[in-house]
Design an enzyme around this catalytic site. Sequence first.
Site, short mmCIF file in Angstrom:
data_model
loop_
_atom_site.label_atom_id
_atom_site.label_comp_id
_atom_site.label_asym_id
_atom_site.label_seq_id
_atom_site.Cartn_x
_atom_site.Cartn_y
_atom_site.Cartn_z
N ASP A 43 17.76 -21.62 50.26
CA ASP A 43 17.70 -20.18 50.52
C ASP A 43 17.38 -19.96 52.00
OD1 ASP A 43 17.52 -17.34 49.40
OD2 ASP A 43 15.49 -17.58 50.16
N TYR A 63 12.45 -11.86 57.86
CA TYR A 63 13.68 -11.08 57.75
C TYR A 63 13.74 -9.93 58.75
CZ TYR A 63 14.43 -13.54 53.34
OH TYR A 63 14.63 -14.50 52.38
N HIS A 74 20.08 -19.25 41.31
CA HIS A 74 19.74 -19.35 42.73
C HIS A 74 18.64 -20.37 42.98
CE1 HIS A 74 19.00 -17.90 46.82
NE2 HIS A 74 17.72 -17.86 46.53
#
Length: 367
Positions: free
Chosen positions: A173, A285, A340
């Site tokens: 990820d 982020y 995921h």
Amino acid sequence: MARPGAACPPPARRVMVAARALLFWALVYSYCGVCACIAGLRLLWSIGRRPGETFRWVLRENPPACLNDPSLGTHCYVRIKDSGLRFHYVAAGERGKPLMLLLHGFPEFWYSWRHQLREFKSEYRVVALDLRGYGETDAPSSKENYKLDCLITDIKDILESLGYNKCVLIGHDWGGMIAWLVAICYPEMVTKLIVVNFPHPSVFTEYILRHPSQLIKSGYYFFFQMPWFPEFMFTVNDFKVLKNLFTSQATGIGRKGCRLTAEDIEAYLYVFSQPGALTGPINHYRNIFSCLPLQHHEVIMPTLLLWGERDAFMEVEMAEITRIYVKNHFRLTILSEASHWLQQDQPDIVNKLIWTFLKEETTRKRE
């Protein structure tokens, strides 16, 4: 002042570049607003249904036993000279063996690699890191300290501080994003690259702008640009969002996967319920849109990309496109029933695929 004789871009080109930049940031902040409105509506719905539970969350004071399981390795710390930050990691396997460095995603921490710590310690010094801002690693307060350049340099500095000049680098990820960038910027430090459920960063940035479906799936990238509100939303209903990410039918590990135990879930809740524990991870982020696109693209070492086809956040089409950026042997394996959270979902299969890749000839040409 421009140097004498230096060529200046024509006015029309400057206008075009400025217009594209304006359009890009308008998209970013517009979608950020949309995501914030959706989150706000969900919050109001929760307040309307269960007002007493919405703002209840528990601070876990004692870690669950699984976080101190000796079979996973030893808890260690290293302080980086240049940044001054102290990083926490768990290490398994004898010192002096080749280094395998594991980089987790969001919202995870070193524990997401528990199955790999046990598996690969027979032949490697396996180090599962808490990234900058996560878990027991130091968390600078300013979001400027979480730019991609800082995160990439962290890995280089940690490698050197551990006494190594190269490693097998594995990322999942967001940790996969960092792993790609380390491999691009410091290829001499990565003997083999293994990425789990994250495409080459150039593929991701190009694909997301052309495919609205991926833009929607990546909505949290935009939502996280807001101050404090994303952190607050994670705490609602005692971190219900965090629990659902790993356990819900839409985003969690499926029925055929290795589901997280109650103690595993409690480990995540313990780490992220600590005061301020979410701000560092989300700050990763908050700089992403000012750091992309990349200037350099190519990956020159053998690369394995593993992908769970049931990934709720990343479309599988990006996995195959990644091939064009790897100028060496590239192997892609897509697991049809996996989510995921692949290395936790299907640990036995993932470990077997990694072993097979590690034993392949590094000089094999790209297929």
